[in-house]
Design a protein around this motif. Structure first.
Motif, PDB file in Angstrom:
ATOM      1  N   LEU A 123       6.750  -6.017  -1.370  1.00 17.81           N
ATOM      2  CA  LEU A 123       5.621  -5.465  -2.130  1.00 17.81           C
ATOM      3  C   LEU A 123       5.628  -5.962  -3.569  1.00 17.81           C
ATOM      4  CD1 LEU A 123       5.510  -1.764  -0.857  1.00 17.81           C
ATOM      5  CD2 LEU A 123       3.777  -3.526  -0.483  1.00 17.81           C
ATOM      6  N   MET A 124       6.827  -6.025  -4.163  1.00 16.48           N
ATOM      7  CA  MET A 124       6.926  -6.473  -5.551  1.00 16.48           C
ATOM      8  C   MET A 124       6.492  -7.932  -5.675  1.00 16.48           C
ATOM      9  SD  MET A 124      10.191  -6.276  -8.126  1.00 16.48           S
ATOM     10  CE  MET A 124       9.998  -4.606  -8.727  1.00 16.48           C
ATOM     11  N   LEU A 125       6.905  -8.761  -4.734  1.00 19.10           N
ATOM     12  CA  LEU A 125       6.492 -10.163  -4.754  1.00 19.10           C
ATOM     13  C   LEU A 125       4.980 -10.302  -4.573  1.00 19.10           C
ATOM     14  CD1 LEU A 125       9.335 -11.833  -2.654  1.00 19.10           C
ATOM     15  CD2 LEU A 125       8.896 -12.126  -5.102  1.00 19.10           C
ATOM     16  N   GLN A 126       4.446  -9.512  -3.668  1.00 18.31           N
ATOM     17  CA  GLN A 126       3.007  -9.564  -3.402  1.00 18.31           C
ATOM     18  C   GLN A 126       2.211  -9.143  -4.636  1.00 18.31           C
ATOM     19  OE1 GLN A 126       1.900  -7.122  -0.082  1.00 18.31           O
ATOM     20  NE2 GLN A 126      -0.282  -7.228  -0.557  1.00 18.31           N
ATOM     21  N   VAL A 127       2.627  -8.058  -5.272  1.00 17.08           N
ATOM     22  CA  VAL A 127       1.933  -7.558  -6.455  1.00 17.08           C
ATOM     23  C   VAL A 127       2.066  -8.549  -7.611  1.00 17.08           C
ATOM     24  CG1 VAL A 127       1.955  -5.716  -8.186  1.00 17.08           C
ATOM     25  CG2 VAL A 127       2.095  -5.145  -5.772  1.00 17.08           C
ATOM     26  N   ALA A 128       3.254  -9.118  -7.769  1.00 19.69           N
ATOM     27  CA  ALA A 128       3.464 -10.092  -8.840  1.00 19.69           C
ATOM     28  C   ALA A 128       2.615 -11.342  -8.608  1.00 19.69           C
ATOM     29  CB  ALA A 128       4.938 -10.455  -8.940  1.00 19.69           C
ATOM     30  N   ALA A 129       2.516 -11.772  -7.355  1.00 19.42           N
ATOM     31  CA  ALA A 129       1.704 -12.953  -7.030  1.00 19.42           C
ATOM     32  C   ALA A 129       0.225 -12.697  -7.300  1.00 19.42           C
ATOM     33  CB  ALA A 129       1.911 -13.353  -5.571  1.00 19.42           C
ATOM     34  N   ASP A 130      -0.204 -11.455  -7.116  1.00 25.05           N
ATOM     35  CA  ASP A 130      -1.599 -11.087  -7.376  1.00 25.05           C
ATOM     36  C   ASP A 130      -1.867 -10.908  -8.865  1.00 25.05           C
ATOM     37  OD1 ASP A 130      -1.989 -11.149  -4.654  1.00 25.05           O
ATOM     38  OD2 ASP A 130      -1.915  -8.963  -4.401  1.00 25.05           O
ATOM     39  N   GLY A 131      -0.807 -10.921  -9.682  1.00 25.00           N
ATOM     40  CA  GLY A 131      -0.964 -10.776 -11.120  1.00 25.00           C
ATOM     41  C   GLY A 131      -1.317  -9.371 -11.562  1.00 25.00           C
ATOM     42  N   VAL A 132      -0.935  -8.387 -10.763  1.00 25.48           N
ATOM     43  CA  VAL A 132      -1.251  -6.988 -11.084  1.00 25.48           C
ATOM     44  C   VAL A 132      -0.097  -6.383 -11.875  1.00 25.48           C
ATOM     45  CG1 VAL A 132      -1.753  -4.726 -10.087  1.00 25.48           C
ATOM     46  CG2 VAL A 132      -2.608  -6.791  -8.973  1.00 25.48           C
ATOM     47  N   ALA A 133      -0.429  -5.651 -12.939  1.00 21.97           N
ATOM     48  CA  ALA A 133       0.605  -4.939 -13.694  1.00 21.97           C
ATOM     49  C   ALA A 133       1.004  -3.707 -12.880  1.00 21.97           C
ATOM     50  CB  ALA A 133       0.079  -4.522 -15.060  1.00 21.97           C
ATOM     51  N   PHE A 134       2.297  -3.550 -12.648  1.00 26.02           N
ATOM     52  CA  PHE A 134       2.740  -2.474 -11.762  1.00 26.02           C
ATOM     53  C   PHE A 134       3.904  -1.662 -12.325  1.00 26.02           C
ATOM     54  CE2 PHE A 134       5.057  -6.319 -10.712  1.00 26.02           C
ATOM     55  CZ  PHE A 134       6.371  -5.888 -10.671  1.00 26.02           C
ATOM     56  N   GLU A 135       4.426  -2.030 -13.489  1.00 28.66           N
ATOM     57  CA  GLU A 135       5.665  -1.439 -13.986  1.00 28.66           C
ATOM     58  C   GLU A 135       5.651   0.088 -14.036  1.00 28.66           C
ATOM     59  OE1 GLU A 135       4.320  -4.148 -15.458  1.00 28.66           O
ATOM     60  OE2 GLU A 135       5.892  -5.645 -15.226  1.00 28.66           O
ATOM     61  N   ASP A 136       4.540   0.661 -14.508  1.00 31.20           N
ATOM     62  CA  ASP A 136       4.507   2.107 -14.717  1.00 31.20           C
ATOM     63  C   ASP A 136       4.543   2.914 -13.425  1.00 31.20           C
ATOM     64  OD1 ASP A 136       4.516   1.729 -17.422  1.00 31.20           O
ATOM     65  OD2 ASP A 136       2.330   1.899 -17.627  1.00 31.20           O
ATOM     66  N   GLU A 137       3.981   2.374 -12.357  1.00 35.85           N
ATOM     67  CA  GLU A 137       3.922   3.150 -11.127  1.00 35.85           C
ATOM     68  C   GLU A 137       4.902   2.675 -10.050  1.00 35.85           C
ATOM     69  OE1 GLU A 137       0.175   2.097  -8.758  1.00 35.85           O
ATOM     70  OE2 GLU A 137      -0.397   1.645 -10.826  1.00 35.85           O
ATOM     71  N   TRP A 138       5.699   1.669 -10.364  1.00 34.02           N
ATOM     72  CA  TRP A 138       6.637   1.143  -9.365  1.00 34.02           C
ATOM     73  C   TRP A 138       7.761   2.139  -9.111  1.00 34.02           C
ATOM     74  CZ3 TRP A 138       5.828  -2.459  -6.027  1.00 34.02           C
ATOM     75  CH2 TRP A 138       6.895  -2.857  -5.208  1.00 34.02           C
ATOM     76  N   PRO A 139       8.130   2.360  -7.838  1.00 35.80           N
ATOM     77  CA  PRO A 139       9.219   3.307  -7.507  1.00 35.80           C
ATOM     78  C   PRO A 139      10.602   2.657  -7.687  1.00 35.80           C
ATOM     79  CG  PRO A 139       8.289   2.413  -5.496  1.00 35.80           C
ATOM     80  CD  PRO A 139       7.481   1.841  -6.627  1.00 35.80           C
ATOM     81  N   TYR A 140      10.953   2.403  -8.937  1.00 38.54           N
ATOM     82  CA  TYR A 140      12.204   1.689  -9.218  1.00 38.54           C
ATOM     83  C   TYR A 140      13.434   2.410  -8.665  1.00 38.54           C
ATOM     84  CZ  TYR A 140       9.830  -1.583 -12.336  1.00 38.54           C
ATOM     85  OH  TYR A 140       9.020  -2.554 -12.842  1.00 38.54           O
ATOM     86  N   ALA A 141      13.475   3.726  -8.789  1.00 41.05           N
ATOM     87  CA  ALA A 141      14.653   4.456  -8.303  1.00 41.05           C
ATOM     88  C   ALA A 141      14.811   4.293  -6.799  1.00 41.05           C
ATOM     89  CB  ALA A 141      14.550   5.936  -8.673  1.00 41.05           C
TER      90      ALA A 141
END
Length: 197
Positions: free
Chosen positions: A25-43
């Protein structure tokens, strides 16, 4: 952002798939150029890597997490504390890090499953590395108090010497494969051939 594959994996307790799902999912979102840091489930992502014992990927993920997230999401820091203890092989510290944080309702089942699988890994480590071990050391490795640790290993057939407070490890029987004699295989082949014709 569609987290349904992650949600489905969490709901079905397929914890061994979480790290891969999050990575994809992270690769897909990064490839799409979408900012995701605030809502990403890092934990959850960190815990997924720890669950499958992939400490290197967890370290890489930790280093890539923005410092603002680390400062504002204590659960991310708590998940990484587990990773740090794993990295330094501080077995008792792993359990302290697990118990030392009030996990969210979403993360709690994953943390509990990790704790259980980690205890099983530690038991296997003790089984392969020791012939005798103190009750105190066993408790540290298993993240239990001494009575619970003693009961846990005694259920696996270990014996206690009350005078020395030492446990004798009961090794699991080694299953050896029986070698098939080529002449027996030839006779069996001839017998089956005879039955068919």
């Amino acid at each position: 952002m569609d987290f349904s594959p992650l949600t489905d994996a969490m709901a079905s307790k397929s914890y061994d798939k979480i790290a891969d799902i999050c990575d994809q999912l992270m690769l897909q979102v990064a490839a799409d150029g979408v900012a995701f840091e605030d809502e990403w489930p890092y934990a959850i992502h960190l815990l997924g890597h720890l669950y499958v014992n992939d400490i290197n990927s967890a370290r890489f993920l930790w280093k890539s997490i923005p410092s603002a997230i680390k400062e504002n999401q204590p659960q991310v820091v708590a998940a990484w504390k587990i990773g740090q203890r794993l990295w330094t092989r501080d077995h008792a510290g792993v359990y302290e890090a697990i118990r030392g944080f009030e996990w969210s309702q979403e993360a709690q089942p994953l943390v509990a499953a990790f704790s259980e699988i980690y205890t099983k890994r530690m038991f296997q480590l003790l089984l392969s590395a020791y012939s005798t071990i103190s009750i105190e050391d066993t408790a540290l490795f298993l993240g239990m108090n001494e009575d619970d640790a003693k009961n846990y290993v005694q259920q696996q057939g270990w014996l206690e010497d009350p005078a020395s407070r030492m446990l004798t490890v009961k090794k699991q029987p080694i299953v050896t494969e029986q070698k098939l004699d080529p002449s027996k295989l030839q006779r069996l082949t001839e017998y089956v051939f005879h039955l068919e014709h």
